[in-house]
Design a protein around this motif. Structure first.
Motif, PDB file in Angstrom:
ATOM      1  N   ASP A 179       1.863   4.782   1.224  1.00  0.00           N
ATOM      2  CA  ASP A 179       1.655   5.543   2.457  1.00  0.00           C
ATOM      3  C   ASP A 179       0.975   6.879   2.200  1.00  0.00           C
ATOM      4  O   ASP A 179       0.190   7.356   3.024  1.00  0.00           O
ATOM      5  N   GLN A 208      -1.296   7.606   0.185  1.00  0.00           N
ATOM      6  CA  GLN A 208      -2.698   7.468  -0.207  1.00  0.00           C
ATOM      7  C   GLN A 208      -3.596   7.236   1.009  1.00  0.00           C
ATOM      8  O   GLN A 208      -4.628   6.578   0.923  1.00  0.00           O
ATOM      9  N   THR A 209      -3.202   7.771   2.154  1.00  0.00           N
ATOM     10  CA  THR A 209      -3.948   7.607   3.397  1.00  0.00           C
ATOM     11  C   THR A 209      -4.647   8.919   3.743  1.00  0.00           C
ATOM     12  O   THR A 209      -4.010   9.977   3.775  1.00  0.00           O
ATOM     13  N   GLN A 244       2.479   1.650   6.234  1.00  0.00           N
ATOM     14  CA  GLN A 244       1.299   0.792   6.148  1.00  0.00           C
ATOM     15  C   GLN A 244       1.735  -0.669   6.278  1.00  0.00           C
ATOM     16  O   GLN A 244       2.593  -1.134   5.528  1.00  0.00           O
ATOM     17  N   ASN A 302      -6.531   3.919   4.040  1.00  0.00           N
ATOM     18  CA  ASN A 302      -5.647   3.900   2.879  1.00  0.00           C
ATOM     19  C   ASN A 302      -6.442   3.474   1.644  1.00  0.00           C
ATOM     20  O   ASN A 302      -7.142   2.468   1.667  1.00  0.00           O
ATOM     21  N   ALA A 307       0.836  -1.199   0.000  1.00  0.00           N
ATOM     22  CA  ALA A 307       0.000   0.000   0.000  1.00  0.00           C
ATOM     23  C   ALA A 307       0.871   1.249   0.000  1.00  0.00           C
ATOM     24  O   ALA A 307       1.937   1.270   0.614  1.00  0.00           O
TER      25      ALA A 307
END
Length: 435
Positions: A56, A58-59, A199, A182, A54
């Motif tokens: 990070d 995009q949280t 993440q 996320n 994931a």
């Protein structure tokens, strides 16, 4: 002949047989127990953080995602409405049955010719400007990400973003507005791994005789291990067919629910308290007057301090929906006691001038566990835990290079970790000659 399995074949295999892989792990443990009956009797439980697949950055906060979802939904509805209105205008102009591939009305031809003339004139003007204008200095323009400039997104990008946010918010109704989600993998969470926050997923395992007998992702992918022990032991029972006789964990599992679970199932547990671990690290010894050194007098239904002075019932209070019984020592006993400075160490004790104990349902279990872990034989038994379970994590991360998940979502990540330990168990069985 030097042939190798392609990466894509392995990835497709995991996806196609995800449910079967999860069952294979349990079957492999059952097969090990048949060949080695001691497996599953004494288990060591621990957790480790593994990086998620994931991004990070995009949280976002849940409240921000919900607000963005409303904006996108509004834009999409406006676009659809404008399309419907345009369809009505074209139907009125060209006819409802006209598909548009052949429009030969005089008015349409005139509009097309006018458009061509304007386009040609604009191109000529732009070319003339380039000949007369001085050369401009080129500067590198930093283009903002599309998700940070909503106005620059076309309708297709907005629809994709809307679907992505909707999927991330699915099943997250109970989370508070400031909870972080996320978009790449909504099930992943920020966790600290080796001093780095990123993440991750919290993988939980139970080992016995060097084999992994339970492997899963922490319930709710919680960052700590406080409430994870019951779920791990339940999986041990499912895979081995019996409750373990002994269970050893680190101080991260020292929790009311864990101690009650061990007591109810008559499992001999070895769990040090965080206070005991902290004292060991600082080379400090018990003064003998810590709360766990107080004894419960069941006949008188009160507590006694290490010097034999009683703590009588004071009152009952409710805190966090849990009943707490308060016991306090008589003032004359505490004031005249020569060990008062060792015993009354809290601010509340000093304020009241006497020792005060707050007892709840699991307090007795905590005290018993702390007294047990202070014994030399218990400490010696506990030391074996690290050499057994930490070796498995070392093999997984260092030898096998399993430091990051490739799949996304709790269910897929759960299958990936179990597949890794299926390979681990089979390799150990072959090495020991019981495969």
């Amino acid at each position: 002949g030097g042939a190798k399995v392609k990466f894509r074949a392995i990835a497709d295999f995991r996806v196609r047989f995800s449910e079967e892989i999860e069952g294979v792990f349990g079957d492999s443990v059952s097969m090990i127990v048949k060949r080695k009956p001691a497996v599953g009797k004494d288990v060591k439980v621990d957790g480790t953080k593994i990086k998620a697949n994931a991004a990070d950055d995009q949280t976002y906060k849940k409240a921000d995602l919900e607000a963005r979802k409303v904006e996108l939904e509004k834009d999409i509805k406006q676009y659809l409405q404008s399309g419907i209105e345009l369809d009505h205008e074209e139907d009125a102009l060209f006819g409802k049955d006209n598909c548009g591939y052949k429009i030969d009305t005089p008015e349409t031809e005139r509009l097309i010719e006018d458009f061509k003339k304007r386009q040609k004139q604009r191109l000529s003007e732009n070319f003339a400007k380039t000949l007369t204008a001085p050369p401009e200095k080129k500067t590198e323009a930093k283009e903002e990400p599309a998700d940070k400039n909503p106005d620059q997104l076309n309708i297709f990008q907005k629809v994709q973003q809307y679907e992505k946010i909707t999927g991330a918010l699915k099943g997250k109704d109970e989370l508070p507005p400031d909870a972080k989600i996320n978009l790449t993998d909504p099930d992943a969470k920020f966790m600290k791994r080796n001093g780095v926050i990123s993440q991750s997923f919290n993988a939980q395992i139970a080992s016995s005789e060097g084999y992994v007998v339970a492997a899963d992702i922490a319930v709710g992918n919680a960052e700590n291990d406080l409430e994870q022990l019951p779920a791990v032991i339940d999986q041990v029972v499912e895979n081995t067919g019996a409750l373990p006789e002994q269970a050893t964990t680190d101080a991260g599992y020292f929790h009311d629910e864990s101690l009650e679970y061990l007591d109810e199932n008559k499992i001999d547990g070895y769990i040090p308290s965080p206070q005991q671990v902290n004292k060991e690290r600082k080379n400090l010894e018990d003064t003998g007057f810590e709360p766990h050194n107080f004894k419960h007098n069941e006949t008188e239904d009160n507590w006694e301090c290490p010097n034999g002075k009683p703590l009588e019932f004071e009152n009952e209070i409710i805190r966090d929906d849990e009943k707490i019984t308060v016991f306090q020592c008589k003032p004359e006993h505490c004031v005249l006691c020569q060990d008062r400075s060792k015993c009354c160490t809290s601010a509340e004790d000093n304020r009241r001038g006497r020792k005060r104990l707050e007892i709840k349902k699991s307090t007795d279990l905590k005290f018993k566990m702390m007294q047990k872990m202070a014994l030399p034989e218990a400490r010696l038994f506990y030391k074996k835990r690290g050499s057994q379970i930490e070796r498995i994590f070392g093999t997984l991360k260092q030898a096998r290079k399993f430091r990051e998940f490739m799949l996304r979502g709790t269910q897929k990540v759960r299958i990936e970790i179990k597949l890794a330990f299926v390979a681990f168990n089979f390799a150990k069985m072959i090495k020991e000659g019981i495969a």
